[in-house]
Design a protein around this motif. Structure first.
Motif, PDB file in Angstrom:
ATOM      1  N   GLU A  44      10.919  -3.052 -14.747  1.00 18.85           N
ATOM      2  CA  GLU A  44      10.977  -1.727 -14.119  1.00 18.85           C
ATOM      3  C   GLU A  44      10.057  -1.621 -12.918  1.00 18.85           C
ATOM      4  N   GLY A  47      11.549  -2.031  -9.565  1.00 21.33           N
ATOM      5  CA  GLY A  47      12.610  -1.114  -9.154  1.00 21.33           C
ATOM      6  C   GLY A  47      12.316  -0.417  -7.841  1.00 21.33           C
ATOM      7  N   GLU A  51      16.506  -4.188  -2.814  1.00 19.99           N
ATOM      8  CA  GLU A  51      17.197  -5.366  -3.360  1.00 19.99           C
ATOM      9  C   GLU A  51      16.860  -6.618  -2.558  1.00 19.99           C
ATOM     10  N   ARG A  54      13.455  -7.856  -3.469  1.00 23.06           N
ATOM     11  CA  ARG A  54      13.429  -8.547  -4.767  1.00 23.06           C
ATOM     12  C   ARG A  54      13.977  -9.961  -4.639  1.00 23.06           C
TER      13      ARG A  54
END
Length: 158
Positions: A44, A47, A51, A54
């Motif tokens: 989490e 988050g 994207e 990440r």
């Protein structure tokens, strides 16, 4: 942990950056050898990252892990959630003491007592020199802390 030199890091970064097959193998290896680390990267807490950030974090982690494996073949110990949390907390605490405003100056404190200067320089450079718009300005510091914490945790194990 043995010193991971810039030549090794650059070689692995090029290899993983240019070969989808090598990158896929590195991800499979990470899944098998470092399940806690992989779970950490997809927790989490991540988050808040975009994207593309990440994905870039995953790539940088692969470069770090594969570079360490060159110097420690078959010897990388699995990270624990407790160790990752501990090192991340230590790094955030250290970051809180920094008064500088510019990113590179804020990172200087982490280079003072490290045995893995080339790995940290690789991380710092990857976050500063990134030109493809993969990173938000706000994401750089937390990403550095995450990657520095992984290096620290692995360093404590070896």
């Amino acid at each position: 942990m043995q010193f991971i030199d810039e030549t090794t890091i650059d070689h692995i970064a090029v290899k993983l950056g240019t070969s989808d097959a090598d990158r896929a193998l590195a991800v499979e290896s990470l899944e098998a050898e470092q399940p806690v680390l992989l779970a950490y990267l997809f927790s989490e807490n991540f988050g808040a990252f975009l994207e593309r950030e990440r994905e870039y974090i995953l790539f940088l982690v692969l470069v770090i892990i594969e570079s360490i494996k060159v110097k420690h073949p078959g010897q990388i110990l699995s990270l624990s959630e407790a160790l990752l949390s501990e090192t991340e907390e230590e790094n955030w605490t250290k970051m809180q003491t920094v008064k500088a405003q510019r990113f590179r100056e804020r990172m200087d404190i982490f280079f003072k007592d490290t045995s893995q200067e080339d790995l940290l320089a690789f991380i710092e450079d990857a976050l500063i020199d990134e030109e493809d718009g993969l990173l938000s300005k706000e994401g750089r510091e937390p990403i550095f802390i995450v990657l520095k914490s992984i290096v620290d945790a692995l360093n404590k194990l070896h």
